[in-house]
Motif scaffolding. Structure first.
Motif, PDB file in Angstrom:
ATOM      1  N   PHE A  98       9.648   4.540  -4.696  1.00 15.91           N
ATOM      2  CA  PHE A  98      10.352   3.318  -4.354  1.00 15.91           C
ATOM      3  C   PHE A  98      11.427   3.566  -3.290  1.00 15.91           C
ATOM      4  O   PHE A  98      12.087   4.597  -3.301  1.00 15.91           O
ATOM      5  CB  PHE A  98      11.022   2.729  -5.601  1.00 15.91           C
ATOM      6  N   LEU A  99      11.568   2.584  -2.407  1.00 15.05           N
ATOM      7  CA  LEU A  99      12.680   2.534  -1.465  1.00 15.05           C
ATOM      8  C   LEU A  99      13.514   1.329  -1.845  1.00 15.05           C
ATOM      9  O   LEU A  99      12.989   0.218  -1.969  1.00 15.05           O
ATOM     10  CB  LEU A  99      12.139   2.408  -0.042  1.00 15.05           C
ATOM     11  N   ILE A 100      14.811   1.533  -2.047  1.00 17.97           N
ATOM     12  CA  ILE A 100      15.679   0.481  -2.564  1.00 17.97           C
ATOM     13  C   ILE A 100      16.873   0.310  -1.637  1.00 17.97           C
ATOM     14  O   ILE A 100      17.581   1.278  -1.322  1.00 17.97           O
ATOM     15  CB  ILE A 100      16.151   0.832  -3.991  1.00 17.97           C
ATOM     16  N   GLY A 101      17.091  -0.919  -1.182  1.00 23.53           N
ATOM     17  CA  GLY A 101      18.194  -1.184  -0.263  1.00 23.53           C
ATOM     18  C   GLY A 101      18.450  -2.675  -0.143  1.00 23.53           C
ATOM     19  O   GLY A 101      17.810  -3.498  -0.807  1.00 23.53           O
ATOM     20  N   ASN A 102      19.367  -3.060   0.729  1.00 21.63           N
ATOM     21  CA  ASN A 102      19.653  -4.476   0.926  1.00 21.63           C
ATOM     22  C   ASN A 102      18.497  -5.127   1.702  1.00 21.63           C
ATOM     23  O   ASN A 102      17.710  -4.458   2.365  1.00 21.63           O
ATOM     24  CB  ASN A 102      20.987  -4.676   1.650  1.00 21.63           C
ATOM     25  N   THR A 103      18.397  -6.444   1.589  1.00 16.88           N
ATOM     26  CA  THR A 103      17.234  -7.157   2.125  1.00 16.88           C
ATOM     27  C   THR A 103      17.098  -7.042   3.639  1.00 16.88           C
ATOM     28  O   THR A 103      15.977  -7.050   4.154  1.00 16.88           O
ATOM     29  CB  THR A 103      17.287  -8.640   1.735  1.00 16.88           C
ATOM     30  N   SER A 104      18.205  -6.922   4.354  1.00 20.04           N
ATOM     31  CA  SER A 104      18.117  -6.847   5.817  1.00 20.04           C
ATOM     32  C   SER A 104      17.434  -5.566   6.272  1.00 20.04           C
ATOM     33  O   SER A 104      16.560  -5.593   7.148  1.00 20.04           O
ATOM     34  CB  SER A 104      19.512  -6.959   6.450  1.00 20.04           C
ATOM     35  N   ILE A 105      17.788  -4.435   5.663  1.00 18.85           N
ATOM     36  CA  ILE A 105      17.156  -3.184   6.075  1.00 18.85           C
ATOM     37  C   ILE A 105      15.733  -3.093   5.538  1.00 18.85           C
ATOM     38  O   ILE A 105      14.845  -2.529   6.174  1.00 18.85           O
ATOM     39  CB  ILE A 105      17.988  -1.955   5.666  1.00 18.85           C
ATOM     40  N   LEU A 106      15.469  -3.701   4.369  1.00 17.51           N
ATOM     41  CA  LEU A 106      14.109  -3.707   3.845  1.00 17.51           C
ATOM     42  C   LEU A 106      13.178  -4.549   4.718  1.00 17.51           C
ATOM     43  O   LEU A 106      12.014  -4.203   4.904  1.00 17.51           O
ATOM     44  CB  LEU A 106      14.087  -4.214   2.401  1.00 17.51           C
ATOM     45  N   GLU A 107      13.695  -5.635   5.243  1.00 17.07           N
ATOM     46  CA  GLU A 107      12.884  -6.461   6.142  1.00 17.07           C
ATOM     47  C   GLU A 107      12.494  -5.669   7.382  1.00 17.07           C
ATOM     48  O   GLU A 107      11.351  -5.734   7.843  1.00 17.07           O
ATOM     49  CB  GLU A 107      13.655  -7.723   6.536  1.00 17.07           C
ATOM     50  N   TYR A 108      13.433  -4.901   7.905  1.00 20.48           N
ATOM     51  CA  TYR A 108      13.159  -4.074   9.089  1.00 20.48           C
ATOM     52  C   TYR A 108      12.122  -3.003   8.773  1.00 20.48           C
ATOM     53  O   TYR A 108      11.141  -2.821   9.514  1.00 20.48           O
ATOM     54  CB  TYR A 108      14.460  -3.432   9.575  1.00 20.48           C
ATOM     55  N   LEU A 109      12.301  -2.299   7.650  1.00 17.03           N
ATOM     56  CA  LEU A 109      11.408  -1.190   7.309  1.00 17.03           C
ATOM     57  C   LEU A 109      10.030  -1.669   6.859  1.00 17.03           C
ATOM     58  O   LEU A 109       9.029  -1.007   7.118  1.00 17.03           O
ATOM     59  CB  LEU A 109      12.046  -0.324   6.219  1.00 17.03           C
ATOM     60  N   SER A 110       9.963  -2.806   6.175  1.00 24.07           N
ATOM     61  CA  SER A 110       8.677  -3.289   5.668  1.00 24.07           C
ATOM     62  C   SER A 110       7.708  -3.611   6.792  1.00 24.07           C
ATOM     63  O   SER A 110       6.487  -3.491   6.626  1.00 24.07           O
ATOM     64  CB  SER A 110       8.886  -4.518   4.781  1.00 24.07           C
ATOM     65  N   HIS A 111       8.236  -3.990   7.960  1.00 21.09           N
ATOM     66  CA  HIS A 111       7.373  -4.271   9.109  1.00 21.09           C
ATOM     67  C   HIS A 111       6.798  -2.998   9.719  1.00 21.09           C
ATOM     68  O   HIS A 111       5.871  -3.054  10.532  1.00 21.09           O
ATOM     69  CB  HIS A 111       8.150  -5.049  10.171  1.00 21.09           C
ATOM     70  N   LYS A 112       7.339  -1.852   9.348  1.00 21.13           N
ATOM     71  CA  LYS A 112       6.869  -0.580   9.871  1.00 21.13           C
ATOM     72  C   LYS A 112       6.044   0.207   8.853  1.00 21.13           C
ATOM     73  O   LYS A 112       5.577   1.300   9.137  1.00 21.13           O
ATOM     74  CB  LYS A 112       8.063   0.263  10.335  1.00 21.13           C
ATOM     75  N   LYS A 113       5.879  -0.365   7.677  1.00 18.81           N
ATOM     76  CA  LYS A 113       5.138   0.323   6.611  1.00 18.81           C
ATOM     77  C   LYS A 113       3.634   0.074   6.731  1.00 18.81           C
ATOM     78  O   LYS A 113       3.194  -1.052   6.950  1.00 18.81           O
ATOM     79  CB  LYS A 113       5.628  -0.143   5.239  1.00 18.81           C
ATOM     80  N   ILE A 114       2.852   1.136   6.547  1.00 18.13           N
ATOM     81  CA  ILE A 114       1.398   1.011   6.534  1.00 18.13           C
ATOM     82  C   ILE A 114       0.982   0.252   5.274  1.00 18.13           C
ATOM     83  O   ILE A 114       1.459   0.564   4.174  1.00 18.13           O
ATOM     84  CB  ILE A 114       0.735   2.406   6.550  1.00 18.13           C
ATOM     85  N   PRO A 115       0.089  -0.740   5.375  1.00 20.14           N
ATOM     86  CA  PRO A 115      -0.329  -1.484   4.184  1.00 20.14           C
ATOM     87  C   PRO A 115      -1.309  -0.703   3.316  1.00 20.14           C
ATOM     88  O   PRO A 115      -1.942   0.252   3.767  1.00 20.14           O
ATOM     89  CB  PRO A 115      -1.003  -2.737   4.772  1.00 20.14           C
ATOM     90  N   TYR A 116      -1.408  -1.112   2.073  1.00 20.20           N
ATOM     91  CA  TYR A 116      -2.406  -0.604   1.114  1.00 20.20           C
ATOM     92  C   TYR A 116      -2.320   0.899   0.865  1.00 20.20           C
ATOM     93  O   TYR A 116      -3.325   1.572   0.692  1.00 20.20           O
ATOM     94  CB  TYR A 116      -3.830  -0.940   1.586  1.00 20.20           C
ATOM     95  N   THR A 117      -1.133   1.445   0.826  1.00 18.89           N
ATOM     96  CA  THR A 117      -1.008   2.898   0.638  1.00 18.89           C
ATOM     97  C   THR A 117      -1.016   3.317  -0.821  1.00 18.89           C
ATOM     98  O   THR A 117      -1.202   4.495  -1.123  1.00 18.89           O
ATOM     99  CB  THR A 117       0.281   3.425   1.296  1.00 18.89           C
TER     100      THR A 117
END
Length: 346
Positions: A213-232
């Motif tokens: 798990f990666l846990i953080g505030n919503t602003s940084i999660l929004e940034y990182l989620s767009h860079k995450k490979i799907p279906y891992t």
């Protein structure tokens, strides 16, 4: 020696990878198996993993919107480093610390700056902060409790790092949180530069699943989620994790048992240190492992290898022993005694 090498079958006792010695409860395992038959193999895995995020949020005291689920915390660490590091960028960590930090930083062209922990028994926060300022680092990442030393920074100490480097992202890798009890998760919304990573591989005893798990505030999660490979995270791991996460009381019970074994093992190892005919030293730990050092490490490793016992070897004079079952710990103690305590005789 790398954590990811294949293990020779000659090792009956494997205490090198900080795995839990406690297997899954039989009743939970039956529930898991009954759910695996419902998986559609022709479909991709669930990508948002909302139910997993909701269950882990309840366990960790946060919200589902503050969590990204990945293929082990390793993927989460790689996601952060790949998104924030690159040529000309510098990341501060500790020496020693988790070896994969080095791998990911070099993989994405960054430079790693390591603050050398000269005294394994204590940590100099002022020196660490000064070192980071001196090198003008772009990212700070460290495990807490530290792997492999077992040292742990307090919440107060980490808050000081966050406030000193307010324009830098601070990543606190809490893979061994449960064995320590102090977490930074409750500060993710107060400090926008804070990210926490967690795993089900250690205290949860689910290393085979690779769920982190990666846990953080919503602003940084929004940034990182767009860079995450799907279906891992594959469907089988998701299905098993969903069942296991419904029984957090099992983890609390197991952690208490492991901590008890850790303290008993440490006491016995310190007795060996006190009575050894050759130098050997052991250090207290807040993880599920104990670090040691000796100038006679070859004798230690060879002697334990002969008994089918595998521990973690490092390049210098240090080594690390995972806390095992009572029987495994007994075998390790006996093995080290045979090597380091002169038995006498006619």
């Amino acid at each position: 020696m790398n954590d990811y090498i294949s293990i020779d079958k000659k090792y009956q006792i494997r205490l090198n990878s900080n795995e839990s010695y406690i297997d899954m409860d039989n009743n939970i395992m039956l529930e898991i198996k009954s759910n695996l038959s419902n998986i559609d193999l022709h479909r991709y895995p669930e990508n948002s993993m909302l139910e997993i995020r909701e269950l882990y949020a309840k366990y960790s005291g946060t919200e589902a919107e503050n969590i990204i689920v990945g293929n082990g915390s390793d993927e989460m660490l790689q996601l952060i480093i790949s998104s924030l590091m690159g040529k000309g960028k510098k990341m501060l960590t500790m020496d020693p610390d988790f070896v994969m930090y080095d791998f990911y930083v070099s993989l994405f062209g960054g430079e790693i700056k390591k603050y050398k922990v000269n005294n394994i028994s204590e940590f100099n926060l002022d020196e660490f902060i000064d070192y980071g300022k001196k090198h003008n680092v772009d990212l700070i990442m460290f495990s807490n409790p530290n792997n492999p030393t077992g040292l742990a920074l307090s919440v107060k100490e980490i808050v000081r790092i966050l406030e000193t480097f307010q324009d830098k992202i601070i990543v606190v890798d809490e893979a061994y949180y449960e064995f320590y009890g102090e977490s930074m998760i409750h500060y993710i919304n107060e400090y926008k530069n804070l990210i926490v990573t967690r795993t089900l591989s250690k205290a949860w005893g689910l290393a085979a699943l690779r769920v982190g798990f990666l846990i953080g505030n919503t602003s940084i999660l929004e940034y990182l989620s767009h860079k995450k490979i799907p279906y891992t995270v594959n469907s089988y791991s998701q299905a098993m994790a969903l069942i296991a996460l419904k029984y957090p009381e099992r983890v609390i019970k197991n952690v208490n048992q492991i901590i008890k074994q850790r303290e008993l093992l440490f006491k016995e190892l310190k007795n060996i240190e006190k009575n050894a005919s050759m130098d050997i030293k052991f250090y207290s730990s807040k993880g599920n492992f104990i670090m040691g050092s000796t100038s006679h490490k070859k004798a230690l490793l060879d002697g334990l290898n002969d008994k089918g016992i595998l521990i973690r070897n490092f390049q210098n004079d240090t080594f690390r022993i995972t806390v095992g079952s009572p029987l495994e710990n007994k075998k390790v103690i006996e093995g080290i005694k045979d090597i380091f305590i002169y038995q006498g005789g006619e």
